[in-house]
Write an enzyme that holds these catalytic residues in place. Structure first.
Site, PDB file in Angstrom:
ATOM      1  N   GLU A 143       0.842  -1.213   0.000  1.00 34.71           N
ATOM      2  CA  GLU A 143       0.000   0.000   0.000  1.00 34.71           C
ATOM      3  C   GLU A 143       0.872   1.257   0.000  1.00 34.71           C
ATOM      4  O   GLU A 143       0.692   2.165   0.786  1.00 34.71           O
ATOM      5  CB  GLU A 143      -0.920  -0.001   1.229  1.00 34.71           C
ATOM      6  CG  GLU A 143      -1.776  -1.238   1.337  1.00 34.71           C
ATOM      7  CD  GLU A 143      -2.702  -1.234   2.535  1.00 34.71           C
ATOM      8  OE1 GLU A 143      -3.803  -1.806   2.446  1.00 34.71           O
ATOM      9  OE2 GLU A 143      -2.327  -0.651   3.580  1.00 34.71           O
TER      10      GLU A 143
ATOM     11  N   CYS B 268     -10.412   0.473   7.742  1.00 39.30           N
ATOM     12  CA  CYS B 268      -9.915   1.804   8.089  1.00 39.30           C
ATOM     13  C   CYS B 268     -10.525   2.896   7.211  1.00 39.30           C
ATOM     14  O   CYS B 268     -10.771   4.007   7.679  1.00 39.30           O
ATOM     15  CB  CYS B 268      -8.391   1.832   7.994  1.00 39.30           C
ATOM     16  SG  CYS B 268      -7.735   1.237   6.415  1.00 39.30           S
TER      17      CYS B 268
END
Length: 666
Positions: free
Chosen positions: A324, A415
């Protein structure tokens, strides 16, 4: 507990000690900005009515709230996948608190108080709060380590949890003036400061945000140790001896955690993009509050690196799915673009702080591009489903594990939905800012606000139909005739600048100029760091009119982005457009847009909650015969794609036949 509450109350009632350093510019609080527009206000209401309630329900259904109950009982088994799942509750409380400040709701406030009781009961006597360990210290989450903080540099997320607790606690206090969550945060922050620091435990937090949270706690409580510990965490980066600097693996050399070099020596955005954005935001805070120019120089260089080499055309960052993370310079693939929603949110936080440091409009140009495109694309128009990643290209003949084709209601690692829940209601706080007798207008949203200039009350009323129309109106209502300066951002896109770098450019020059009138008369103004400065003696109901040219722009990529050679993207105002299968005969990978294409616009109130679409006659490869045909083309705002089912989508379009796909649909 009563003693703790008294200490906090005394701390909050006293003015903060005089600070020698801080941001030169101060934002106008979101609670004083009342929105009346048709773009952001509906999103805030959807967030209140759909996203936040759904987030709380999913925290209940997935065991996140049960983890706190088990921690309070000190028995059971941690019931979710990740040790940072506690933060989904904190972030949703933060978003709900922002919303309570705008729209009081006794039922929701009672529910939040109920959750805070669970959180308080889960906290250990010395302030430690981490359900993945507290539930059963003898059988902890595998990421957590046998002892407290043992794996903080890696994956335990103990300080990450703390950071989101602090941000939620400050938001809740500011919204409600209650100290029940703040008391918990103070107790935890005091523990953190007692454990970490010079002569104590040394660590660079594995997932940054505790630094931002400690700064907010410092601002609210005045406790200098909070600021000192935040600075300590930043200065710990690049000091760990266990990494191999010659190893190209970011997991092995510390780059994944931005721990490969001391921050003051970093010049390039590296590693996990969300962690990086939170770090750079905190570095800006510390640079402002301590006057440390070496930190400021570092994030200036990193910002230039991101905007010049590592940002997608619609404002997203973090191109690489493996980790990521940021890729190498100019590594911005379309087919596998990752673009985590949380990274867009952290990019907004960072650019806002860069503006507060420097007062230059280019930071809000980037913030606006991210906000209107690569950030709100992360949530569906009904507020109930989400993208974790934000694709740049969807084709029928290519599938990849990192690409999401439809939004989901929730994720194991959730998240992004809860991060959106806290970002959306804070948007009013980005509209205005102030430095002495200078009033900045940064975002164009129908609203009114009250502020104080030279000890005099001033009301500002903003009216427009942005982002669909470039006509802006500002009514200035001072309590008495008053001399001060209005600084209105003239976006880079209205000055022939696609981004504040050479990474992307418009292919044609702007035809229409920006015009500004005061009380109906064309006025002279100076340009200062991208702002039109209008300084005069303002009288009640003086009116400023700004006309930004809403031309359809073709965007080309710099030559370093070879994948986009011979292609264009489309932008109108702040909105970057895409084409979706449903509007274009079932496919987008077969389209190409010649240079002589003429576009028209049409606002469609019944489409995608109301959008301006772009239309044209273009060329396409017939997906059945392979022949080149003429075809009607429609482009929609990028943020609105994937709200009508699954199919192809494109942001970049070849201008000649050789760059278009020629595949047959099955």
């Amino acid at each position: 507990m009563k003693t703790l509450m008294l200490l906090v109350a005394l701390s909050l009632s006293a003015a903060l000690p005089a600070q020698q350093n801080d941001y030169a510019i101060q934002g106008v609080p979101f609670t004083t900005v009342k929105l009346k527009d048709n773009f952001w206000l509906p999103r805030i209401l959807v967030n209140k009515r759909a996203t936040i309630p759904a987030s709380f329900k999913r925290c209940e259904a997935t065991g996140r709230i049960d983890n706190f109950k088990k921690a309070a009982a000190r028995k059971g088994k941690f019931g979710t996948k990740f040790p940072f799942d506690d933060t989904d509750i904190y972030k949703t409380i933060e978003g709900a608190s922002y919303t309570l400040a705008l729209y009081p709701d006794e039922t929701e406030e009672r529910y939040i108080d109920h959750l805070i009781e669970y959180i308080a009961n889960a906290q250990e006597p010395d302030g430690y709060l981490y359900t993945a360990r507290t539930i059963n210290p003898d059988s902890v989450h595998p990421w957590s380590g046998k002892e407290r903080w043992e794996k903080e540099r890696e994956l335990s997320h103990e300080l990450y949890n703390a950071g989101h607790l602090y941000e939620a606690a400050v938001a809740h206090y500011m919204a409600t003036k209650k100290t029940n969550l703040l008391n918990i945060a103070v107790k935890n922050a005091d523990l953190v400061c007692s454990v970490f620091g010079p002569g104590k435990k040394h660590v660079a937090p594995g997932h940054e945000i505790v630094e931002m949270g400690l700064v907010k706690m410092y601002r609210v409580t005045g406790k200098k140790e909070y600021l000192a510990t935040a600075k300590f965490f930043i200065e710990e980066r690049g000091r760990y001896q266990g990494y191999d600097p010659n190893n190209k693996d970011p997991w092995k050399n510390g780059a994944y955690w931005q721990d490969h070099l001391p921050v003051k020596q970093q010049e390039e955005a590296v590693g996990h993009a969300v962690r990086a954005g939170y770090l750079y935001s905190a570095v800006a805070d510390i640079a402002a509050l301590t006057g440390d120019d070496s930190l400021l120089n570092a994030i200036d260089k990193i910002w230039t690196n991101v905007v010049g080499k590592k940002m997608y055309v619609q404002g997203s960052v973090g191109a690489i799915g493996n980790g990521e993370r940021y890729g190498e310079n100019y590594e911005l693939p379309n087919a596998t673009a990752y673009n985590e929603t949380c990274a867009a949110i952290s990019n907004v936080y960072w650019n806002y702080r860069m503006f507060l440091l420097h007062g230059e409009s280019k930071y809000f140009d980037v913030l606006e591009k991210t906000l209107y495109n690569g950030l709100i694309s992360g949530v569906s128009l009904d507020g109930k489903s989400f993208f974790y990643t934000n694709a740049m290209q969807i084709t029928n003949n290519f599938k990849h594990k990192d690409i999401e084709y439809t939004r989901s209601g929730w994720f194991e690692c959730s998240c992004c939905p809860t991060n959106l829940a806290r970002l959306i209601p804070s948007v009013p706080g980005y509209v205005y800012a102030q430095k002495d007798d200078q009033v900045f207008v940064n975002l164009f949203i129908n609203s009114n606000t009250r502020l104080t200039v030279k000890n005099t009350a001033v009301e500002l009323v903003q009216q427009n139909n942005y982002p669909w129309d470039g006509g802006l109106s500002f009514t200035v209502v001072p309590a008495r005739e008053l001399s001060f300066a209005m600084l209105i951002r003239i976006p880079g896109w209205a000055q022939d600048e696609a981004v504040p770098s050479s990474l992307y450019r418009f292919t044609t020059s702007q035809v229409q100029p920006v015009s500004i009138k005061v009380n109906g008369v064309a006025t002279q103004y100076t340009m200062q760091h991208g702002y039109a400065v209008i300084k005069r003696d303002w009288k009640k109901n003086d009116k400023i009119e700004v006309m930004l040219p809403m031309e359809i722009k073709r965007v080309a990529a710099g030559e370093q982005l070879a994948e986009n050679a011979g292609k264009i993207a489309l932008q109108r105002g702040p909105i970057v457009y895409c084409a979706e299968w449903v509007d274009n005969n079932g496919s987008t990978s077969n389209l190409f847009i010649p240079d002589n294409t003429v576009f028209t616009t049409k606002f469609k109130p019944g489409l995608l909650k109301g959008v301006t679409v772009l239309r044209a006659d273009v060329a396409a490869i017939d997906t059945n015969t392979g022949n080149v045909i003429k075809q009607k083309f429609t482009a929609i705002p990028y943020y609105s794609w994937a709200n009508r089912g699954q199919g192809e989508m494109a942001v970049w379009f070849p201008t000649a036949i050789k760059g278009a796909a020629s595949t047959t649909r099955h």
